[in-house]
Design an enzyme around this catalytic site. Structure first.
Site, short mmCIF file in Angstrom:
data_model
loop_
_atom_site.label_atom_id
_atom_site.label_comp_id
_atom_site.label_asym_id
_atom_site.label_seq_id
_atom_site.Cartn_x
_atom_site.Cartn_y
_atom_site.Cartn_z
N HIS A 248 119.91 17.35 -25.65
CA HIS A 248 118.57 17.19 -25.85
C HIS A 248 117.57 17.86 -24.55
O HIS A 248 118.40 17.70 -23.43
CB HIS A 248 118.07 15.84 -25.97
CG HIS A 248 118.52 14.97 -24.81
ND1 HIS A 248 119.68 14.09 -25.11
CD2 HIS A 248 117.76 14.63 -23.88
CE1 HIS A 248 119.46 13.29 -23.96
NE2 HIS A 248 118.37 13.56 -23.36
N ASN A 249 116.75 18.51 -24.70
CA ASN A 249 116.06 19.22 -23.42
C ASN A 249 116.46 20.32 -22.90
O ASN A 249 115.77 20.78 -22.00
CB ASN A 249 115.57 18.01 -22.49
CG ASN A 249 114.75 16.89 -23.04
OD1 ASN A 249 114.03 16.92 -24.22
ND2 ASN A 249 114.99 15.60 -22.36
#
Length: 349
Positions: A248-249
Site C-alpha cells: 500500500h501507498n
C-alpha cells in the site's frame, strides 16, 4: 502472405525484409512459416542473431532466414539468407505479429456475465463468461474482460485494456489505456496494515485507491494493494512479472521492470526506469532513484541513489558485493591454512 488450407501462414524472405524495413542478402523467395530459435530452426524458420554470443549456434543453424544486426552481417558461416536490420529484436516483434496475429475480437456480453446498475461501456467491449461487473463501472472502448474476471463498484478501465481470467479489480481501482492484467492478478485490495496491542491485530481501513497508468502490465498472481490514505500508483509503461507484491501507498515511476517474486513494502518510492530483478525485497518507506538496478535476491534496507547498481543481503554497491563474496570464498582456504598451522604447532607440543 500466403495461407495454406490448414491455416498455416507463409511469408517470403523478401516480404519479411519489406515488413521490417531491412536489407535482404540471399534468396528472397525462401518461404518462411514460423519464427524460432537458431538451434532448432529448419528451412521454414525465421530466426534471430543479435549478439556475438550466439555465433556458434548461428554457424550450425538450418534456419531459412535470419534477422541480423549490421555488425554481424558478414559472418562467413551460417544461413546465407539474411535480413540486415539495425534492431533485430524489434524487427522480430513485427515478424511475430505477422505470423501470429491477435485473435479476432468478439464484441458483446456473454449471457452468463453479471452487470451492475449504472455501468457504462465504450464501443466494442468484450465481456466473457462468468464475468462480474459491479455498479457504476466505466469501461472504455475495446476493453476485454476475460472469463471469470471481477470488476467491483466504481472501477474505471481505459481504452484497449484487458483484464485476464479470474483477475480482480477491487473498488477504488483506476486503470489507464492498454493496461493488461494477466490471469489471477489482483489490484486494489486492502493493504497489510494493522494496529497491534495486547488484544491482537486490528486491521486499518484502507481508503486510498490503486492507479495503473497507461501501458502497465501486471503479471499472473501478482497483487497491487490500494493505499491507506493515498493512492498506490504504478507509472506509465511499467511491467510487473508474475508473483510480485506491491504494498500500500507504493509509488512506482514510468517504464520500470519488476521481475518474478519481487516484494515492495508500503510507502516506498521508486523512480523511472528502475529494474528490480527476481526475488528482490524492499523494506518500507525507501526511495529508489531513477535508473537504479537491484540484483536478484537482494534485500534493500536503505535508499538507493539514481543510477546505482546494488545487490546482496543486505544490498550494497554491486562491485562491493562481488568483492565481499570473493573474500568469503577465499576465507575457506585461509581457514584450512590456519588449521594446518594449529595442528603443526600442537604436534611440536
Amino acid at each position: 502472405m500466403a495461407i495454406s488450407a490448414a491455416g498455416e501462414r507463409s511469408l517470403s524472405a523478401q516480404a519479411v525484409a519489406d515488413l521490417v524495413g531491412g536489407r535482404l542478402l540471399g534468396d528472397g523467395t525462401v518461404a518462411l512459416r514460423r519464427v524460432g530459435a537458431l538451434e532448432h530452426a529448419d528451412e521454414g524458420t525465421l530466426s534471430l542473431l543479435s549478439s556475438r554470443r550466439f555465433t556458434e549456434a548461428f554457424a550450425s543453424s538450418r534456419a531459412g532466414a535470419v534477422l541480423v544486426s549490421p555488425a554481424l552481417a558478414d559472418l562467413p558461416t551460417g544461413p546465407v539468407t539474411r535480413i540486415i536490420v539495425a534492431e533485430p529484436g524489434r524487427a522480430l516483434l513485427a515478424a511475430l505479429e505477422a505470423f501470429h496475429p491477435a485473435p479476432s475480437r468478439r464484441p458483446g456480453v456473454d449471457p452468463s456475465a453479471t452487470i451492475g446498475e449504472g455501468s457504462t461501456f465504450g464501443p466494442d467491449v468484450e465481456i466473457g463468461p462468468q464475468v462480474v461487473v459491479g455498479r457504476g463501472v466505466r469501461l472504455g472502448a475495446r476493453v476485454r474482460l476475460e472469463a471469470g474476471a471481477v470488476v467491483e463498484d466504481g472501477v474505471e478501465i481505459g481504452d484497449d485494456s484487458v483484464v485476464g481470467p479470474r483477475a480482480v479489480c477491487h473498488a477504488g481501482s483506476r486503470l489507464g489505456r492498454r493496461v493488461v492484467l494477466k490471469a489471477g492478478a489482483v489490484v486494489g485490495g486492502r493493504g497489510f496494515g494493522f494496529v497491534s496491542d495486547a488484544e491482537g491485530h486490528t486491521p486499518i481501513p484502507h481508503v486510498g485507491g490503486c492507479v495503473l497508468e497507461d501501458d502497465v502490465q501486471i503479471g499472473s498472481a501478482s497483487c497491487v494493494d490500494r493505499g491507506s490514505l493515498q493512492d498506490t500508483v504504478v507509472g506509465q509503461g511499467t511491467k510487473v512479472d508474475n508473483l510480485v507484491h506491491i504494498g500500500h501507498n507504493v509509488r512506482i515511476g514510468a517504464r520500470c521492470l519488476l521481475m518474478a517474486l519481487v516484494g515492495v513494502a508500503g510507502s516506498t518510492r521508486i523512480g523511472d526506469g528502475v529494474i528490480l530483478a527476481g526475488q528482490a525485497g524492499l523494506i518500507d518507506h525507501l526511495k529508489i532513484g531513477d535508473g537504479a538496478r537491484v540484483g536478484a535476491k537482494s534485500a534493500v534496507m536503505g535508499n538507493v541513489p539514481a543510477g546505482a547498481e546494488v545487490g546482496g543481503y543486505p544490498a550494497r554497491g554491486h562491485r562491493e558485493f562481488l568483492r565481499s563474496q570473493a573474500a568469503l570464498y577465499r576465507m575457506a582456504r585461509i581457514i584450512d591454512q590456519l588449521e594446518r598451522l594449529v595442528a603443526e604447532r600442537g604436534d611440536r607440543g
